[in-house]
Design a protein around this motif. Structure first.
Motif, short mmCIF file in Angstrom:
data_model
loop_
_atom_site.label_atom_id
_atom_site.label_comp_id
_atom_site.label_asym_id
_atom_site.label_seq_id
_atom_site.Cartn_x
_atom_site.Cartn_y
_atom_site.Cartn_z
N GLU A 1 81.00 65.23 63.46
CA GLU A 1 81.80 65.73 64.62
C GLU A 1 81.37 67.35 65.06
O GLU A 1 81.23 67.83 63.96
CB GLU A 1 83.24 65.52 64.72
N LEU A 2 81.62 67.56 66.07
CA LEU A 2 81.10 68.85 66.39
C LEU A 2 82.16 69.33 67.62
O LEU A 2 82.57 68.53 68.43
CB LEU A 2 79.77 69.29 67.04
N SER A 3 82.34 70.74 67.67
CA SER A 3 83.28 70.87 68.90
C SER A 3 82.46 71.32 69.93
O SER A 3 81.33 71.57 69.73
CB SER A 3 84.22 72.48 68.43
N TYR A 4 82.82 71.36 71.23
CA TYR A 4 82.14 71.63 72.51
C TYR A 4 81.45 72.88 72.46
O TYR A 4 80.28 73.07 72.61
CB TYR A 4 82.90 71.75 73.69
N GLN A 5 82.37 73.93 71.72
CA GLN A 5 81.44 75.38 71.77
C GLN A 5 80.70 75.41 70.60
O GLN A 5 79.45 75.83 70.91
CB GLN A 5 82.75 76.40 71.22
N GLU A 6 80.49 74.63 69.64
CA GLU A 6 79.57 74.59 68.71
C GLU A 6 78.41 74.11 69.15
O GLU A 6 77.24 74.78 69.04
CB GLU A 6 80.17 74.06 67.38
N ALA A 7 78.43 72.97 69.86
CA ALA A 7 77.52 72.34 70.41
C ALA A 7 76.61 72.96 71.49
O ALA A 7 75.47 73.22 71.73
CB ALA A 7 77.80 70.82 70.85
N ALA A 8 77.40 73.69 72.21
CA ALA A 8 76.86 74.25 73.37
C ALA A 8 76.17 75.63 72.91
O ALA A 8 75.02 75.82 73.32
CB ALA A 8 77.93 74.89 74.45
N GLU A 9 76.71 76.24 71.66
CA GLU A 9 75.86 77.47 71.21
C GLU A 9 74.63 76.90 70.47
O GLU A 9 73.50 77.68 70.60
CB GLU A 9 76.95 78.02 70.23
N MET A 10 74.69 75.68 70.00
CA MET A 10 73.55 75.46 69.37
C MET A 10 72.30 75.10 70.58
O MET A 10 71.13 75.20 70.44
CB MET A 10 73.65 73.94 68.80
N THR A 11 72.53 74.48 71.65
CA THR A 11 71.64 74.44 72.81
C THR A 11 71.24 75.84 73.27
O THR A 11 70.02 75.86 73.37
CB THR A 11 72.27 73.47 73.70
N TYR A 12 72.20 76.62 73.13
CA TYR A 12 71.71 78.00 73.67
C TYR A 12 70.62 78.77 72.78
O TYR A 12 69.88 79.16 73.16
CB TYR A 12 72.82 79.02 73.55
N TYR A 13 70.88 78.47 71.44
CA TYR A 13 69.94 78.93 70.54
C TYR A 13 68.53 78.15 70.62
O TYR A 13 67.63 78.65 69.70
CB TYR A 13 70.54 79.12 68.95
N GLY A 14 68.47 77.29 71.12
CA GLY A 14 67.26 76.30 71.06
C GLY A 14 67.24 74.93 70.61
O GLY A 14 66.14 74.37 70.54
N ALA A 15 68.33 74.23 70.19
CA ALA A 15 68.52 73.14 69.71
C ALA A 15 68.15 72.16 70.74
O ALA A 15 68.96 72.17 71.83
CB ALA A 15 69.82 72.86 69.05
N SER A 16 67.19 71.44 70.48
CA SER A 16 66.73 70.59 71.51
C SER A 16 67.20 69.41 71.94
O SER A 16 66.93 68.49 72.81
CB SER A 16 64.84 70.57 72.05
N VAL A 17 68.14 68.99 71.08
CA VAL A 17 68.67 67.54 70.72
C VAL A 17 69.42 67.17 72.05
O VAL A 17 69.30 66.03 72.63
CB VAL A 17 69.45 67.24 69.59
N ILE A 18 70.20 68.01 72.86
CA ILE A 18 70.79 67.68 74.13
C ILE A 18 70.41 69.12 75.16
O ILE A 18 70.34 70.10 74.92
CB ILE A 18 72.11 67.72 74.01
N HIS A 19 70.33 68.55 76.44
CA HIS A 19 70.14 69.57 77.43
C HIS A 19 71.07 70.62 77.35
O HIS A 19 72.35 70.17 77.31
CB HIS A 19 69.91 68.95 78.76
N PRO A 20 70.98 72.04 77.54
CA PRO A 20 71.81 73.06 77.38
C PRO A 20 73.13 73.00 78.42
O PRO A 20 74.14 73.44 78.24
CB PRO A 20 71.22 74.24 77.71
#
Ligand code: ASP
Ligand code: MG
Length: 424
Positions: free
Chosen positions: A244-263
Motif C-alpha cells: 500500500e501507498l498513500s496518495y501523497q507518496e504515490a504522487a511524489e513518486m510520479t513527480y520524481y520520474g517513476a513511470s509506472v503511473i501517469h503523474p
C-alpha cells in the motif's frame, strides 16, 4: 461501479485480449468502465507515420504494417465468417489515410491528435466486438464526447465541470442496459468536437477522470508488473512490491520520474477519496498495490532513475555573486521555454539545473541567457532519486559513480551521475 484500465501491453495480441476477457469474467456482477489504450506499440507507430507524412516521405509501408498487425489480431480472435471486425478496421484505416492527406502542417499539435488518436479508436472498436462475441453485456462510449478539454492539443486541459456533467449522464444511461462500458483512454475532445489527447501515457489519467466523475468504488490499472515496486526491476536488483501507498507518496513518486503511473492520475482520485489498485494482468489473483488514504510511518525507500538528463551551469565571471535577480532571469527563461527543473543548486557564483535532455528547448534557453552568463553543459546523465533514503542504500547506489551534483533533504536524496547501464 469500478473503472479498469488496460494498457497497450495488456491487449497487444490475441492471447492478451483473451486474458483481458478472463479477468472481466472474474467480476460478473459489477458495473465496470473499461478504459483501453492503443494495442501494443501502436501509438509509437502512428507517431512515425505522422512524421513520415510531414517530411514528405511515403507512409505506405508503415500504414500497411500497422493494418496487418491489427488484421492478424482480428483473424486470431474471430471466426472467418465474421466479417464485421475487419470491415470496421478497413473503415478506420480509410479514415486515417484521408486525415493524413489533408494534414495541416502549420498546426502540428492539432494534426498530431487527429492522427495519434486512431490507436485507441481502433482498439476500442475491436475489443467491443470481441467482448460482445464473448457474450458480455457491453456498450461503447467515445471519450471525446465525455472528457471535454480546451484546445491545448497534445496536452489538453480537462474542463472538469462540463466533463463531470456529461460523463455522469452518459454513463448512467449506458449502465441502464449494459453491465460493462468500454471507452478510449488518452483521448478527449474540445467543445466544438475536435479530438484532443491528454499527453503520452495518459490513459491512466483518463481512468481517474472517469472514476472521479461517477464517484467509482475503485480504479484498477492492469499492468505487466505485479504492482508498484520500489525500483524499476530492469535496473534495481531485488525490487520490493509495495502493498500500500498513500496518495501523497504515490504522487511524489510520479513527480520524481517513476513511470509506472501517469503523474496526473493521483490528484482526482485523492480529491474524491477513490482507491487505486495497480495489479498484474498475468497474475490477476494477486492483490498488487493499493494507493489510498493511509499513514505509513516507515515507508520502504524507493529508487527512481530518470534517464536522458542534462546539467546546465550558469556562471558569473567577474567575482559577481549569484543574486535573486539573476536567478529570476533564469527562471523566466525556463518558464518561457516550458522547461521543467528536475533538480537545482547554487554556489556563490553559479546556478545549476538538471533538466530533461530536450535539445531544441535547451538551445533556445541558452540563446536567451548567453549574454548574462557563461554556460556549461553536460549531456548523457541520469538523475537518481531515493525517497525515504538510508545511508547504506545511498552508498550502494552511488558506489564508483562520478557525481555531478548531489543533494539531500530530510527524506529525499538526489544525485546526478553519468548515464550508464546501471544496475544496483
Ligand atoms: N496510447 C497512448 C500512449 O501510448 C496512451 C496510453 O497508452 O496511456 O501514450
Ligand atoms: Mg501506459
Amino acid at each position: 461501479m469500478q473503472v479498469f484500465k488496460f494498457g497497450g501491453a495488456s491487449i497487444k495480441d490475441a492471447k492478451a485480449v483473451r486474458n483481458m476477457s478472463e479477468i472481466l469474467k472474474r467480476f460478473p456482477n459489477e458495473n465496470i468502465i473499461i478504459v483501453v489504450s492503443a494495442m501494443g506499440k501502436t501509438t509509437n507507430a502512428l507517431e512515425e507515420i505522422l512524421h513520415l507524412e510531414l517530411n514528405g516521405l511515403s507512409t505506405d509501408t508503415s500504414i500497411q504494417n500497422l493494418f496487418e498487425y491489427h488484421a492478424s489480431l482480428i483473424s486470431s480472435l474471430f471466426d472467418k465468417n465474421q466479417s464485421k471486425p475487419l470491415q470496421l478496421l478497413e473503415g478506420l484505416f480509410d479514415d486515417l489515410k484521408t486525415k493524413l492527406s489533408v494534414i495541416n502542417k502549420s498546426r502540428y499539435d492539432e494534426s498530431y491528435d487527429s492522427i495519434i488518436s486512431f490507436g485507441e479508436m481502433i482498439s476500442s472498436k475491436i475489443l467491443l466486438e470481441f467482448l460482445q462475441k464473448e457474450a458480455f453485456s457491453i456498450s461503447k462510449i467515445d471519450a471525446k464526447d465525455c472528457i471535454i478539454t480546451d484546445d491545448s492539443f497534445r496536452d489538453a486541459l480537462v474542463d472538469w465541470e462540463k466533463t463531470e456533467d456529461i460523463t455522469k449522464k452518459t454513463i448512467e444511461h449506458e449502465f441502464n442496459h449494459s453491465q460493462l462500458i468500454i471507452t478510449q483512454g488518452f483521448l478527449g475532445g474540445t467543445q466544438d468536437g475536435r479530438i484532443t489527447t491528454l499527453g503520452r501515457e495518459g490513459s491512466d489519467f483518463s481512468a481517474a477522470i472517469f472514476a472521479y466523475c461517477i464517484d467509482a468504488k475503485a480504479v484498477t490499472i492492469w499492468k505487466d508488473v505485479p504492482g508498484i515496486l520500489n525500483g524499476d526491476p530492469k535496473k534495481v536488483k531485488d525490487a520490493i512490491l509495495y502493498q500500500e501507498l498513500s496518495y501523497q507518496e504515490a504522487a511524489e513518486m510520479t513527480y520524481y520520474g517513476a513511470s509506472v503511473i501517469h503523474p496526473k492520475t493521483i490528484k482526482p482520485l485523492a480529491n474524491a477519496g477513490i482507491p487505486m489498485h495497480v495489479r498484474s494482468f498475468s497474475s490477476p489473483e494477486k492483490g498488487g498495490t493499493i494507493i489510498h488514504e493511509c499513514n505509513i510511518i516507515h515507508q520502504t525507500p524507493c529508487i527512481i532513475i530518470k534517464e536522458k538528463q542534462s546539467l546546465i551551469t550558469f556562471k558569473l565571471q567577474d567575482f559577481t555573486f549569484i543574486t535573486e535577480a539573476l536567478i529570476g532571469k533564469i527562471f523566466d527563461a525556463l518558464n518561457k521555454h516550458h522547461i521543467k527543473i528536475n533538480m537545482m543548486q547554487n554556489t556563490a557564483i553559479s546556478f545549476s539545473i538538471c533538466v530533461n535532455d530536450d535539445l531544441h528547448r535547451l538551445d533556445q534557453l541558452m540563446k536567451d541567457l548567453k549574454e548574462d552568463f557563461s554556460i556549461f553543459y553536460n549531456k548523457g546523465l541520469e538523475l537518481l532519486t531515493i525517497k525515504n533514503f538510508d545511508e547504506s542504500l545511498i552508498s550502494r547506489m552511488t558506489n564508483g559513480k562520478e557525481i555531478y551534483m548531489e543533494q539531500r533533504s530530510r527524506k529525499n536524496y538526489q544525485v546526478v551521475v553519468k548515464e550508464d547501464l546501471m544496475s544496483f
